[in-house]
Design an enzyme around this catalytic site. Structure first.
Site, PDB file in Angstrom:
ATOM      1  CE  LYS A   8      41.278 -36.590 -27.425  1.00  0.00           C
ATOM      2  NZ  LYS A   8      40.783 -37.800 -28.117  1.00  0.00           N
ATOM      3  N   GLY A  87      47.433 -38.329 -35.491  1.00  0.00           N
ATOM      4  CA  GLY A  87      46.500 -39.352 -35.983  1.00  0.00           C
ATOM      5  C   GLY A  87      46.355 -40.513 -35.030  1.00  0.00           C
ATOM      6  N   GLY A  89      44.542 -40.280 -31.993  1.00  0.00           N
ATOM      7  CA  GLY A  89      43.378 -40.145 -31.112  1.00  0.00           C
ATOM      8  C   GLY A  89      43.720 -39.586 -29.740  1.00  0.00           C
ATOM      9  CG  LEU A  90      46.985 -40.450 -27.898  1.00  0.00           C
ATOM     10  CD1 LEU A  90      48.465 -40.819 -27.855  1.00  0.00           C
ATOM     11  CD2 LEU A  90      46.299 -40.932 -26.615  1.00  0.00           C
ATOM     12  N   GLY A  91      44.796 -36.321 -29.318  1.00  0.00           N
ATOM     13  CA  GLY A  91      44.565 -34.872 -29.290  1.00  0.00           C
ATOM     14  C   GLY A  91      45.825 -34.031 -29.276  1.00  0.00           C
ATOM     15  N   GLY A  93      47.614 -32.320 -31.565  1.00  0.00           N
ATOM     16  CA  GLY A  93      47.512 -31.015 -32.235  1.00  0.00           C
ATOM     17  C   GLY A  93      46.592 -30.071 -31.466  1.00  0.00           C
ATOM     18  CB  SER A  94      43.279 -30.606 -29.862  1.00  0.00           C
ATOM     19  OG  SER A  94      42.662 -31.077 -31.038  1.00  0.00           O
ATOM     20  CB  SER A  95      47.269 -31.033 -26.414  1.00  0.00           C
ATOM     21  OG  SER A  95      48.050 -30.682 -25.304  1.00  0.00           O
ATOM     22  CG  ASP A 124      39.015 -33.371 -29.449  1.00  0.00           C
ATOM     23  OD1 ASP A 124      37.774 -33.374 -29.396  1.00  0.00           O
ATOM     24  OD2 ASP A 124      39.695 -34.338 -29.841  1.00  0.00           O
TER      25      ASP A 124
HETATM   26  O1  C5P Z   1      36.937 -30.128 -34.927  1.00  0.00           O
HETATM   27  P1  C5P Z   1      37.989 -30.891 -35.653  1.00  0.00           P
HETATM   28  O2  C5P Z   1      38.699 -30.044 -36.687  1.00  0.00           O
HETATM   29  O3  C5P Z   1      38.949 -31.578 -34.764  1.00  0.00           O
HETATM   30  O4  C5P Z   1      37.222 -32.048 -36.452  1.00  0.00           O
HETATM   31  C1  C5P Z   1      37.801 -32.778 -37.505  1.00  0.00           C
HETATM   32  C2  C5P Z   1      36.690 -33.448 -38.308  1.00  0.00           C
HETATM   33  O5  C5P Z   1      36.056 -34.444 -37.498  1.00  0.00           O
HETATM   34  C3  C5P Z   1      35.574 -32.502 -38.697  1.00  0.00           C
HETATM   35  O6  C5P Z   1      35.821 -31.892 -39.930  1.00  0.00           O
HETATM   36  C4  C5P Z   1      34.372 -33.445 -38.784  1.00  0.00           C
HETATM   37  O7  C5P Z   1      34.377 -34.153 -39.983  1.00  0.00           O
HETATM   38  C5  C5P Z   1      34.662 -34.437 -37.681  1.00  0.00           C
HETATM   39  N1  C5P Z   1      33.994 -34.093 -36.406  1.00  0.00           N
HETATM   40  C6  C5P Z   1      32.620 -34.253 -36.295  1.00  0.00           C
HETATM   41  N2  C5P Z   1      31.999 -33.958 -35.109  1.00  0.00           N
HETATM   42  C7  C5P Z   1      32.723 -33.551 -34.033  1.00  0.00           C
HETATM   43  C8  C5P Z   1      34.113 -33.412 -34.123  1.00  0.00           C
HETATM   44  C9  C5P Z   1      34.724 -33.690 -35.330  1.00  0.00           C
HETATM   45  O8  C5P Z   1      31.953 -34.632 -37.253  1.00  0.00           O
HETATM   46  N3  C5P Z   1      32.086 -33.307 -32.884  1.00  0.00           N
END
Ligand code: C5P
Length: 260
Positions: A8, A87, A89-91, A93-95, A124
């Site tokens: 993404k 790392g 910013g393309l998501g 791992g989430s995808s 994400d």
């Molecule tokens: O949800 P995810 O594990 O991808 O988030 C990684 C880190 O990014 C979180 O631990 C938090 O520090 C930060 N984060 C945040 N607010 C969000 C998404 C992520 O502070 N809406």
């Protein structure tokens, strides 16, 4: 079974404020793009994850392993053929996590709503269950599908730099006011991470400018970086822009419609 797991970008990303649970409230517009990893699933004695990229952990830190466990699936081997950089910013791992939830639920006939499991895996992940263009608030999980933008030509510039999302949030010095859900308009789009991330990595600001100079109708950083994306009126203009990024990894891609 072989399944594509798409990347993404964020057309826009406003950080609204810090919450009591440590996360931040956001207002973002997500977009799936055609750059993808490929996940292969086969039945196995035990849960086994392998990955083409040796720098990515395949143990319980891997979101694919955590997605399988969250569904209670142990008897599967999953191979990740990686094209989406970590790392970036393309998501990626989430995808991969969302693809794993959807595929294993089908494979093992598990009839459970996936949205809350997805959010437990990462902010994400719920978006990737939907795909296409979506307006999101909350941590990114309060989602509204936006009208399809069609297959728009994009150029992704992928620096080797890895940005930590948690550190990028911590480096923000100000928050934005939400813009509200509006008709899709490039002029409304901002990314609050650009200011702190460009300050540390000025070459990213330069890549954004180069995309604009090449005729991009919009250019911006995705998520907390390091990917910088540009949208073009035509594939021809997009492909002509590639020459400006000699020595860097670039990916000509297109925006995608919602997942079926
Ligand atoms: O949800 P995810 O594990 O991808 O988030 C990684 C880190 O990014 C979180 O631990 C938090 O520090 C930060 N984060 C945040 N607010 C969000 C998404 C992520 O502070 N809406």
């Amino acid at each position: 079974m072989e399944v594509r797991s798409y990347a993404k970008i964020n057309w826009s990303l406003r950080v609204i404020g810090k919450r009591d649970d440590g996360f931040h409230d956001l207002e973002t517009i997500f977009q799936t793009v055609s750059l993808h990893d490929t996940l292969t699933f086969r039945e196995s004695e035990r849960l086994e994850i392998t990955c083409s990229d040796p720098s990515i952990p395949t143990d319980e830190r891997n979101l694919v392993a955590r997605a399988a466990r969250a569904l209670g699936v142990e008897r599967v081997a999953i191979h990740i053929e990686k094209r989406i950089p970590a790392g970036g910013g393309l998501g990626g791992g989430s995808s991969n996590a969302a693809t794993t939830l959807v595929t294993l639920a089908k494979m093992f006939r598990i009839d459970t709503p996936l949205e809350s499991l997805a959010l437990e895996l990462g902010s994400d992940v719920p978006f990737f269950l939907m795909g296409g263009t979506a307006y999101a608030t909350g941590r990114g999980e309060v989602l509204r599908q936006l009208p399809d933008v069609g297959a728009m030509p994009l150029l992704l510039v992928l620096p080797e730099l890895h940005v930590s999302t948690a550190e990028a949030f911590a480096s923000l010095t100000r928050f934005s006011r939400p813009a509200g859900m509006r008709p899709f308009d490039f002029r409304d789009f901002v990314n609050d991470f650009e200011e702190p991330v460009f300050a540390r990595h000025p070459e990213l600001r330069d890549y954004k400018q180069r995309l604009r100079d090449a005729g991009a109708v919009w250019a911006g950083m995705s998520g907390s970086g390091s990917t910088v994306a540009g949208a073009f009126r035509s594939e021809r203009e997009r492909d002509a822009a590639i020459a400006r990024f000699a020595g860097l990894r670039v990916e000509p891609v297109a925006t995608l419609s919602p997942a079926a």
